[in-house]
Design a protein around this motif. Structure first.
Motif, PDB file in Angstrom:
ATOM      1  N   ARG A  59       0.833  -1.211   0.000  1.00  0.00           N
ATOM      2  CA  ARG A  59       0.000   0.000   0.000  1.00  0.00           C
ATOM      3  C   ARG A  59       0.865   1.257   0.000  1.00  0.00           C
ATOM      4  NH1 ARG A  59      -3.132  -0.147   5.020  1.00  0.00           N
ATOM      5  NH2 ARG A  59      -1.224  -1.013   5.816  1.00  0.00           N
ATOM      6  N   SER A  60       0.232   2.392  -0.134  1.00  0.00           N
ATOM      7  CA  SER A  60       0.985   3.646  -0.127  1.00  0.00           C
ATOM      8  C   SER A  60       1.471   3.966   1.283  1.00  0.00           C
ATOM      9  CB  SER A  60       0.105   4.798  -0.638  1.00  0.00           C
ATOM     10  OG  SER A  60      -0.852   5.162   0.343  1.00  0.00           O
ATOM     11  N   LEU A  61       2.543   4.725   1.353  1.00  0.00           N
ATOM     12  CA  LEU A  61       3.091   5.139   2.642  1.00  0.00           C
ATOM     13  C   LEU A  61       2.061   5.951   3.423  1.00  0.00           C
ATOM     14  CD1 LEU A  61       5.552   5.147   4.478  1.00  0.00           C
ATOM     15  CD2 LEU A  61       6.301   7.237   3.321  1.00  0.00           C
ATOM     16  N   LYS A  62       1.300   6.768   2.713  1.00  0.00           N
ATOM     17  CA  LYS A  62       0.271   7.593   3.352  1.00  0.00           C
ATOM     18  C   LYS A  62      -0.777   6.717   4.045  1.00  0.00           C
ATOM     19  CE  LYS A  62      -2.872  11.406   2.327  1.00  0.00           C
ATOM     20  NZ  LYS A  62      -3.345  12.323   1.287  1.00  0.00           N
ATOM     21  N   GLU A  63      -1.216   5.643   3.370  1.00  0.00           N
ATOM     22  CA  GLU A  63      -2.194   4.720   3.957  1.00  0.00           C
ATOM     23  C   GLU A  63      -1.642   4.066   5.229  1.00  0.00           C
ATOM     24  OE1 GLU A  63      -4.662   2.008   1.287  1.00  0.00           O
ATOM     25  OE2 GLU A  63      -3.009   2.651  -0.030  1.00  0.00           O
ATOM     26  N   CYS A  64      -0.401   3.613   5.147  1.00  0.00           N
ATOM     27  CA  CYS A  64       0.218   2.938   6.304  1.00  0.00           C
ATOM     28  C   CYS A  64       0.371   3.891   7.474  1.00  0.00           C
ATOM     29  CB  CYS A  64       1.578   2.378   5.920  1.00  0.00           C
ATOM     30  SG  CYS A  64       1.472   1.008   4.782  1.00  0.00           S
ATOM     31  N   ALA A  65       0.810   5.097   7.203  1.00  0.00           N
ATOM     32  CA  ALA A  65       0.993   6.087   8.269  1.00  0.00           C
ATOM     33  C   ALA A  65      -0.331   6.376   8.968  1.00  0.00           C
ATOM     34  CB  ALA A  65       1.589   7.370   7.693  1.00  0.00           C
ATOM     35  N   LYS A  66      -1.391   6.559   8.182  1.00  0.00           N
ATOM     36  CA  LYS A  66      -2.708   6.823   8.777  1.00  0.00           C
ATOM     37  C   LYS A  66      -3.177   5.654   9.623  1.00  0.00           C
ATOM     38  CE  LYS A  66      -4.614  10.228   5.618  1.00  0.00           C
ATOM     39  NZ  LYS A  66      -5.762  10.598   4.812  1.00  0.00           N
ATOM     40  N   GLU A  67      -2.925   4.420   9.147  1.00  0.00           N
ATOM     41  CA  GLU A  67      -3.325   3.237   9.908  1.00  0.00           C
ATOM     42  C   GLU A  67      -2.571   3.154  11.235  1.00  0.00           C
ATOM     43  OE1 GLU A  67      -2.333  -1.255   9.230  1.00  0.00           O
ATOM     44  OE2 GLU A  67      -4.047  -0.691   7.972  1.00  0.00           O
ATOM     45  N   HIS A  68      -1.268   3.385  11.201  1.00  0.00           N
ATOM     46  CA  HIS A  68      -0.478   3.351  12.435  1.00  0.00           C
ATOM     47  C   HIS A  68      -0.918   4.449  13.405  1.00  0.00           C
ATOM     48  CE1 HIS A  68       2.163   0.113  11.411  1.00  0.00           C
ATOM     49  NE2 HIS A  68       2.683   0.733  10.355  1.00  0.00           N
ATOM     50  N   GLU A  69      -1.173   5.637  12.882  1.00  0.00           N
ATOM     51  CA  GLU A  69      -1.645   6.743  13.720  1.00  0.00           C
ATOM     52  C   GLU A  69      -2.983   6.397  14.364  1.00  0.00           C
ATOM     53  OE1 GLU A  69      -1.638  10.064  11.053  1.00  0.00           O
ATOM     54  OE2 GLU A  69       0.543  10.237  11.095  1.00  0.00           O
ATOM     55  N   ALA A  70      -3.883   5.800  13.595  1.00  0.00           N
ATOM     56  CA  ALA A  70      -5.190   5.406  14.141  1.00  0.00           C
ATOM     57  C   ALA A  70      -5.026   4.319  15.194  1.00  0.00           C
ATOM     58  CB  ALA A  70      -6.105   4.917  13.019  1.00  0.00           C
ATOM     59  N   ASP A  71      -4.137   3.355  14.952  1.00  0.00           N
ATOM     60  CA  ASP A  71      -3.884   2.299  15.937  1.00  0.00           C
ATOM     61  C   ASP A  71      -3.411   2.886  17.263  1.00  0.00           C
ATOM     62  OD1 ASP A  71      -4.588   0.379  14.092  1.00  0.00           O
ATOM     63  OD2 ASP A  71      -2.526  -0.218  13.628  1.00  0.00           O
ATOM     64  N   VAL A  72      -2.518   3.875  17.189  1.00  0.00           N
ATOM     65  CA  VAL A  72      -2.011   4.524  18.403  1.00  0.00           C
ATOM     66  C   VAL A  72      -3.140   5.281  19.095  1.00  0.00           C
ATOM     67  CG1 VAL A  72      -0.456   6.319  19.276  1.00  0.00           C
ATOM     68  CG2 VAL A  72       0.374   4.660  17.592  1.00  0.00           C
ATOM     69  N   ARG A  73      -3.888   6.058  18.326  1.00  0.00           N
ATOM     70  CA  ARG A  73      -4.983   6.848  18.886  1.00  0.00           C
ATOM     71  C   ARG A  73      -6.051   5.963  19.536  1.00  0.00           C
ATOM     72  NH1 ARG A  73      -6.093   9.039  14.575  1.00  0.00           N
ATOM     73  NH2 ARG A  73      -8.020   7.981  14.026  1.00  0.00           N
ATOM     74  N   LEU A  74      -6.359   4.820  18.907  1.00  0.00           N
ATOM     75  CA  LEU A  74      -7.389   3.920  19.407  1.00  0.00           C
ATOM     76  C   LEU A  74      -6.844   2.882  20.389  1.00  0.00           C
ATOM     77  CD1 LEU A  74      -9.236   3.359  16.022  1.00  0.00           C
ATOM     78  CD2 LEU A  74      -9.961   4.834  17.930  1.00  0.00           C
ATOM     79  N   ARG A  75      -5.536   2.978  20.659  1.00  0.00           N
ATOM     80  CA  ARG A  75      -4.865   2.079  21.614  1.00  0.00           C
ATOM     81  C   ARG A  75      -5.075   0.604  21.279  1.00  0.00           C
ATOM     82  NH1 ARG A  75      -2.681   4.788  25.827  1.00  0.00           N
ATOM     83  NH2 ARG A  75      -3.296   6.939  26.069  1.00  0.00           N
TER      84      ARG A  75
END
Length: 93
Positions: free
Chosen positions: A9-25
């Motif tokens: 996937r694109s780097l942008k997609e991965c970054a958003k997913e990781h950020e959401a994972d952190v935010r949602l714990r």
């Protein structure tokens, strides 16, 4: 702490997913590290180590495994908890 991962996937997609994972714990090593004492989600950085033109997931997993070894990111030194190449090879065998 460092984590090495592969994706098609694109780097942008991965970054958003990781950020959401952190935010949602979410229950993931990167999340536990970013939400741990003295860390914030904003402390997370992403770098591209290589860009592979081959679409083969197997080839990407080989490169990922090489980088995990090179940068010693296997737990407890880093955030990689399993080697996906080994998981895939066990399924094949």
């Amino acid at each position: 702490m460092v984590y090495v991962g592969e994706t098609s996937r694109s780097l942008k997609e991965c970054a958003k997913e990781h950020e959401a994972d952190v935010r949602l714990r979410k229950d993931k090593p990167i999340t536990e590290n970013c939400n741990g004492a003295g860390h914030r989600g904003q402390d997370m950085g992403i770098s591209v180590l290589t860009q592979i033109r081959d679409s083969s997931r197997y080839f990407r997993l080989i490169k990922e495994s090489e980088f995990i070894k090179k940068f010693e990111t296997q737990s407890p030194n880093g955030l990689n908890t399993k080697n996906q190449l080994n998981v895939l090879l066990r399924k094949i065998i």
